[in-house]
Design an enzyme around this catalytic site. Structure first.
Site, PDB file in Angstrom:
ATOM      1  N   HIS A   1      45.166  15.854  -5.813  1.00 35.31           N
ATOM      2  CA  HIS A   1      44.647  15.445  -4.506  1.00 35.31           C
ATOM      3  C   HIS A   1      44.226  13.992  -4.657  1.00 35.31           C
ATOM      4  O   HIS A   1      43.820  13.579  -5.751  1.00 35.31           O
ATOM      5  CB  HIS A   1      43.399  16.256  -4.118  1.00 35.31           C
ATOM      6  CG  HIS A   1      43.664  17.704  -3.844  1.00 35.31           C
ATOM      7  ND1 HIS A   1      44.123  18.178  -2.634  1.00 35.31           N
ATOM      8  CD2 HIS A   1      43.536  18.798  -4.627  1.00 35.31           C
ATOM      9  CE1 HIS A   1      44.260  19.494  -2.679  1.00 35.31           C
ATOM     10  NE2 HIS A   1      43.915  19.897  -3.883  1.00 35.31           N
TER      11      HIS A   1
ATOM     12  N   HIS B   1      53.036  27.407 -13.479  1.00 36.23           N
ATOM     13  CA  HIS B   1      52.246  27.329 -12.235  1.00 36.23           C
ATOM     14  C   HIS B   1      51.945  25.858 -11.970  1.00 36.23           C
ATOM     15  O   HIS B   1      51.072  25.269 -12.611  1.00 36.23           O
ATOM     16  CB  HIS B   1      50.934  28.108 -12.365  1.00 36.23           C
ATOM     17  CG  HIS B   1      50.141  28.156 -11.096  1.00 36.23           C
ATOM     18  ND1 HIS B   1      49.715  29.342 -10.530  1.00 36.23           N
ATOM     19  CD2 HIS B   1      49.709  27.178 -10.259  1.00 36.23           C
ATOM     20  CE1 HIS B   1      49.056  29.083  -9.412  1.00 36.23           C
ATOM     21  NE2 HIS B   1      49.030  27.757  -9.232  1.00 36.23           N
TER      22      HIS B   1
ATOM     23  N   ALA C   1      39.977  21.483  -3.549  1.00 34.35           N
ATOM     24  CA  ALA C   1      40.000  22.157  -4.851  1.00 34.35           C
ATOM     25  C   ALA C   1      41.267  21.768  -5.594  1.00 34.35           C
ATOM     26  O   ALA C   1      42.354  21.806  -5.026  1.00 34.35           O
ATOM     27  CB  ALA C   1      39.972  23.665  -4.641  1.00 34.35           C
TER      28      ALA C   1
ATOM     29  N   LYS D   1      54.726  34.087  -4.053  1.00 33.55           N
ATOM     30  CA  LYS D   1      53.308  33.811  -4.263  1.00 33.55           C
ATOM     31  C   LYS D   1      52.466  34.460  -3.172  1.00 33.55           C
ATOM     32  O   LYS D   1      52.699  34.243  -1.983  1.00 33.55           O
ATOM     33  CB  LYS D   1      53.095  32.290  -4.258  1.00 33.55           C
ATOM     34  CG  LYS D   1      51.661  31.837  -4.468  1.00 33.55           C
ATOM     35  CD  LYS D   1      51.169  32.095  -5.877  1.00 33.55           C
ATOM     36  CE  LYS D   1      49.682  31.837  -6.019  1.00 33.55           C
ATOM     37  NZ  LYS D   1      49.331  30.449  -6.269  1.00 33.55           N
TER      38      LYS D   1
ATOM     39  N   HIS E   1      51.693  22.561  -8.909  1.00 37.34           N
ATOM     40  CA  HIS E   1      51.743  21.997  -7.554  1.00 37.34           C
ATOM     41  C   HIS E   1      52.292  20.580  -7.638  1.00 37.34           C
ATOM     42  O   HIS E   1      51.697  19.731  -8.319  1.00 37.34           O
ATOM     43  CB  HIS E   1      50.340  21.951  -6.936  1.00 37.34           C
ATOM     44  CG  HIS E   1      49.727  23.308  -6.796  1.00 37.34           C
ATOM     45  ND1 HIS E   1      49.846  24.075  -5.663  1.00 37.34           N
ATOM     46  CD2 HIS E   1      49.015  24.059  -7.676  1.00 37.34           C
ATOM     47  CE1 HIS E   1      49.226  25.232  -5.833  1.00 37.34           C
ATOM     48  NE2 HIS E   1      48.704  25.251  -7.056  1.00 37.34           N
ATOM     49  N   LEU E   2      53.402  20.351  -6.960  1.00 38.33           N
ATOM     50  CA  LEU E   2      53.987  19.001  -6.974  1.00 38.33           C
ATOM     51  C   LEU E   2      53.832  18.285  -5.640  1.00 38.33           C
ATOM     52  O   LEU E   2      54.164  17.105  -5.537  1.00 38.33           O
ATOM     53  CB  LEU E   2      55.472  19.060  -7.354  1.00 38.33           C
ATOM     54  CG  LEU E   2      55.777  19.315  -8.831  1.00 38.33           C
ATOM     55  CD1 LEU E   2      57.287  19.398  -9.050  1.00 38.33           C
ATOM     56  CD2 LEU E   2      55.176  18.241  -9.731  1.00 38.33           C
ATOM     57  N   ARG E   3      53.376  19.007  -4.593  1.00 41.87           N
ATOM     58  CA  ARG E   3      53.238  18.407  -3.251  1.00 41.87           C
ATOM     59  C   ARG E   3      54.589  17.898  -2.745  1.00 41.87           C
ATOM     60  O   ARG E   3      55.624  18.362  -3.180  1.00 41.87           O
ATOM     61  CB  ARG E   3      52.184  17.284  -3.251  1.00 41.87           C
ATOM     62  CG  ARG E   3      50.889  17.607  -3.984  1.00 41.87           C
ATOM     63  CD  ARG E   3      50.173  18.817  -3.465  1.00 41.87           C
ATOM     64  NE  ARG E   3      48.832  18.940  -4.049  1.00 41.87           N
ATOM     65  CZ  ARG E   3      48.157  20.056  -4.115  1.00 41.87           C
ATOM     66  NH1 ARG E   3      48.648  21.191  -3.684  1.00 41.87           N
ATOM     67  NH2 ARG E   3      46.928  20.078  -4.621  1.00 41.87           N
TER      68      ARG E   3
ATOM     69  N   LEU F   1      39.963  26.077  -7.668  1.00 34.62           N
ATOM     70  CA  LEU F   1      39.869  27.497  -7.361  1.00 34.62           C
ATOM     71  C   LEU F   1      40.923  28.285  -8.133  1.00 34.62           C
ATOM     72  O   LEU F   1      42.061  27.823  -8.203  1.00 34.62           O
ATOM     73  CB  LEU F   1      40.056  27.720  -5.857  1.00 34.62           C
ATOM     74  CG  LEU F   1      38.866  27.234  -5.020  1.00 34.62           C
ATOM     75  CD1 LEU F   1      39.225  27.188  -3.552  1.00 34.62           C
ATOM     76  CD2 LEU F   1      37.640  28.132  -5.249  1.00 34.62           C
TER      77      LEU F   1
ATOM     78  N   HIS G   1      46.230  31.785 -12.950  1.00 32.99           N
ATOM     79  CA  HIS G   1      45.023  31.026 -13.312  1.00 32.99           C
ATOM     80  C   HIS G   1      43.781  31.916 -13.449  1.00 32.99           C
ATOM     81  O   HIS G   1      42.814  31.779 -12.705  1.00 32.99           O
ATOM     82  CB  HIS G   1      44.750  29.875 -12.351  1.00 32.99           C
ATOM     83  CG  HIS G   1      44.955  30.188 -10.882  1.00 32.99           C
ATOM     84  ND1 HIS G   1      44.369  31.234 -10.237  1.00 32.99           N
ATOM     85  CD2 HIS G   1      45.692  29.564  -9.938  1.00 32.99           C
ATOM     86  CE1 HIS G   1      44.720  31.233  -8.961  1.00 32.99           C
ATOM     87  NE2 HIS G   1      45.536  30.221  -8.759  1.00 32.99           N
TER      88      HIS G   1
ATOM     89  N   ASN H   1      52.658  26.012  -1.490  1.00 32.85           N
ATOM     90  CA  ASN H   1      51.626  25.805  -0.460  1.00 32.85           C
ATOM     91  C   ASN H   1      51.688  24.405   0.139  1.00 32.85           C
ATOM     92  O   ASN H   1      50.702  23.662   0.151  1.00 32.85           O
ATOM     93  CB  ASN H   1      50.225  26.123  -1.001  1.00 32.85           C
ATOM     94  CG  ASN H   1      49.832  25.300  -2.204  1.00 32.85           C
ATOM     95  OD1 ASN H   1      50.683  24.799  -2.932  1.00 32.85           O
ATOM     96  ND2 ASN H   1      48.532  25.148  -2.433  1.00 32.85           N
TER      97      ASN H   1
ATOM     98  N   HIS I   1      47.276  34.736  -6.362  1.00 34.29           N
ATOM     99  CA  HIS I   1      45.968  34.075  -6.401  1.00 34.29           C
ATOM    100  C   HIS I   1      44.941  35.192  -6.215  1.00 34.29           C
ATOM    101  O   HIS I   1      44.733  35.672  -5.096  1.00 34.29           O
ATOM    102  CB  HIS I   1      45.855  33.016  -5.300  1.00 34.29           C
ATOM    103  CG  HIS I   1      44.556  32.268  -5.366  1.00 34.29           C
ATOM    104  ND1 HIS I   1      44.479  30.927  -5.666  1.00 34.29           N
ATOM    105  CD2 HIS I   1      43.273  32.699  -5.213  1.00 34.29           C
ATOM    106  CE1 HIS I   1      43.193  30.558  -5.676  1.00 34.29           C
ATOM    107  NE2 HIS I   1      42.441  31.616  -5.401  1.00 34.29           N
TER     108      HIS I   1
HETATM  109  O1  DOR Z   1      42.264  24.449  -7.330  1.00 38.14           O
HETATM  110  C1  DOR Z   1      43.266  24.806  -6.751  1.00 38.14           C
HETATM  111  N1  DOR Z   1      44.088  23.923  -6.142  1.00 38.14           N
HETATM  112  N2  DOR Z   1      43.532  26.108  -6.703  1.00 38.14           N
HETATM  113  C2  DOR Z   1      44.545  26.585  -5.957  1.00 38.14           C
HETATM  114  O2  DOR Z   1      44.717  27.776  -5.926  1.00 38.14           O
HETATM  115  C3  DOR Z   1      45.390  25.677  -5.150  1.00 38.14           C
HETATM  116  C4  DOR Z   1      45.353  24.321  -5.647  1.00 38.14           C
HETATM  117  C5  DOR Z   1      45.896  23.318  -4.658  1.00 38.14           C
HETATM  118  O3  DOR Z   1      46.986  23.530  -4.115  1.00 38.14           O
HETATM  119  O4  DOR Z   1      45.252  22.290  -4.434  1.00 38.14           O
HETATM  120 ZN    ZN Z   2      47.778  26.855  -7.911  1.00 42.11          ZN
END
Ligand code: DOR
Ligand code: ZN
Length: 350
Positions: free
Chosen positions: A251, A14, A263, A99, A16-18, A219, A174, A42, A136
């Site tokens: 972020h 799981h 988050a 997802k 996130h690489l943006r 989150l 998560h 996302n 999620h």
């Molecule tokens: O904390 C989080 N950040 N929870 C998520 O489900 C998404 C993630 C994000 O993409 O920033």
């Molecule tokens: Zn996530």
């Protein structure tokens, strides 16, 4: 105490690489330690079809050039995802999950699902093809307290869904509560859970006690210590239904340190060192490899890696990497506010 541990190269199920400059900045921090990862969709706009997933995979591959790293993609489920997209995904090795974001649950989830009934034909195609649904698991109802949203999701959405579609393979992503860990333990088939590094290390006190600390906001939000302890027990249990997904979610500091901060925690650079600390402190370093490198691979139908990494324990706590830079912006790296004595050996980083 063991001061060195060699394990199979881990996978992150799981992540996130943006995109763009952030992708270029963060991808090497995962690719250095991990052999494979399941990439979250996302983005803006979200990765909803095969063409977008394959194009994104190309961008990740170039951002992680020089490392032995393979990204696998998750498609973003919307109320308009047709069953044909599921059949196309199931026929292509590049996509290994879909997802489900409840609309409004988290970062860039506005295109997610408002009413689960509207995606049943698509979920039926997933049950038929065996493509897993990564969830999620939080309700988004305003009137439900944020600390109760995971449990409410299990009771009101997930359990009815699994009864309706018992063949659907589900990963609760998560997990943050004893309720979720227990729910996974009680299922007799087709249910697994990822557990993050940060949810094994922090409680809600890290966010709120002695000052508000936005870097610990994610989150689902971290819960009280009894829940963290249940997650630790699940992670070190040796039960193959629990495996690691970091949910490393970078972020910029500017986006986090704001009146309405984002988050997510950027844990990728320190994930393995932190996990070694947790497993060692609970007397189960022997189960770290299964959690990080074996159980998730098996769930997704892969052989565990033949490559190895070596973790080393230091007498004194190691200082965690404080920040990285992404195109002139700073991204703070997760610091658990407790000592970490482990590092990953340089020569085992590829
Ligand atoms: O904390 C989080 N950040 N929870 C998520 O489900 C998404 C993630 C994000 O993409 O920033
Ligand atoms: Zn996530």
């Amino acid at each position: 105490m063991t001061d060195q541990l060699t394990i199979r190269r881990p996978d992150d199920w799981h992540l996130h690489l943006r995109d763009g400059a952030m992708l270029a900045a963060v991808a090497p921090h995962t690719a250095r330690h991990f052999g494979r990862a399941l990439i979250m969709p996302n983005l803006v706009p979200p990765v909803t079809d095969m063409a977008a997933a394959l194009a994104y995979r190309e961008r990740i591959t170039s951002a992680s050039k020089g490392f032995d790293f393979t990204p696998y993609m998750a498609l973003y489920l919307t109320e308009d995802t047709p069953p044909e997209t599921i059949h196309a995904a199931a026929a292509d090795d590049a996509v290994i999950a879909v997802k489900l974001y409840p609309a409004g649950a988290t970062t860039n989830s506005a295109s997610g699902v408002r009413n689960i009934d509207r995606v049943i034909p698509t979920l039926e195609a997933m049950a038929e093809t065996g493509l897993p649904l990564a969830i999620h698991g939080e309700v988004t109802t305003d009137t439900v307290d944020i600390f109760d949203r995971e449990k409410r999701f299990i009771d009101d959405v997930l359990d009815p869904l699994r009864q309706r579609l018992p063949e659907l393979r589900v990963v609760m992503e998560h997990i943050t509560t004893a309720d979720a860990a227990d729910y996974v333990a009680s299922a007799d088939q087709g249910l697994a859970a990822t557990i993050t590094v940060h949810h094994l290390m922090i409680t809600r006190n890290h966010i709120l006690a002695g000052g508000i600390r936005p870097h610990f906001y994610c989150l689902p939000v971290a819960k009280r210590s009894r829940h963290r302890d249940a997650l630790i027990a699940a992670a070190i249990s040796g039960d193959p239904r629990y495996f690691m997904g970091t949910d490393s979610a970078p972020h910029t500091d500017e986006a986090k340190l704001s009146p309405c901060g984002c988050a997510g925690m950027f844990t990728a650079p320190v994930a393995m060192a932190c996990l070694a600390e947790v497993f060692a402190n609970h007397g189960h370093l022997d189960r770290l490899e299964d959690f990080t490198s074996v159980f998730g691979a098996h769930f997704y139908g892969f052989s565990p890696s033949e490559q190895k990494i070596t973790l080393r324990r230091h007498e004194e706590p190691v200082s965690v990497m404080p920040v990285i830079e992404a195109d002139g912006d700073q991204v703070t790296v997760f610091d658990p506010m407790s000592p970490v004595h482990w590092s990953v050996d340089d020569e085992s980083q590829k």
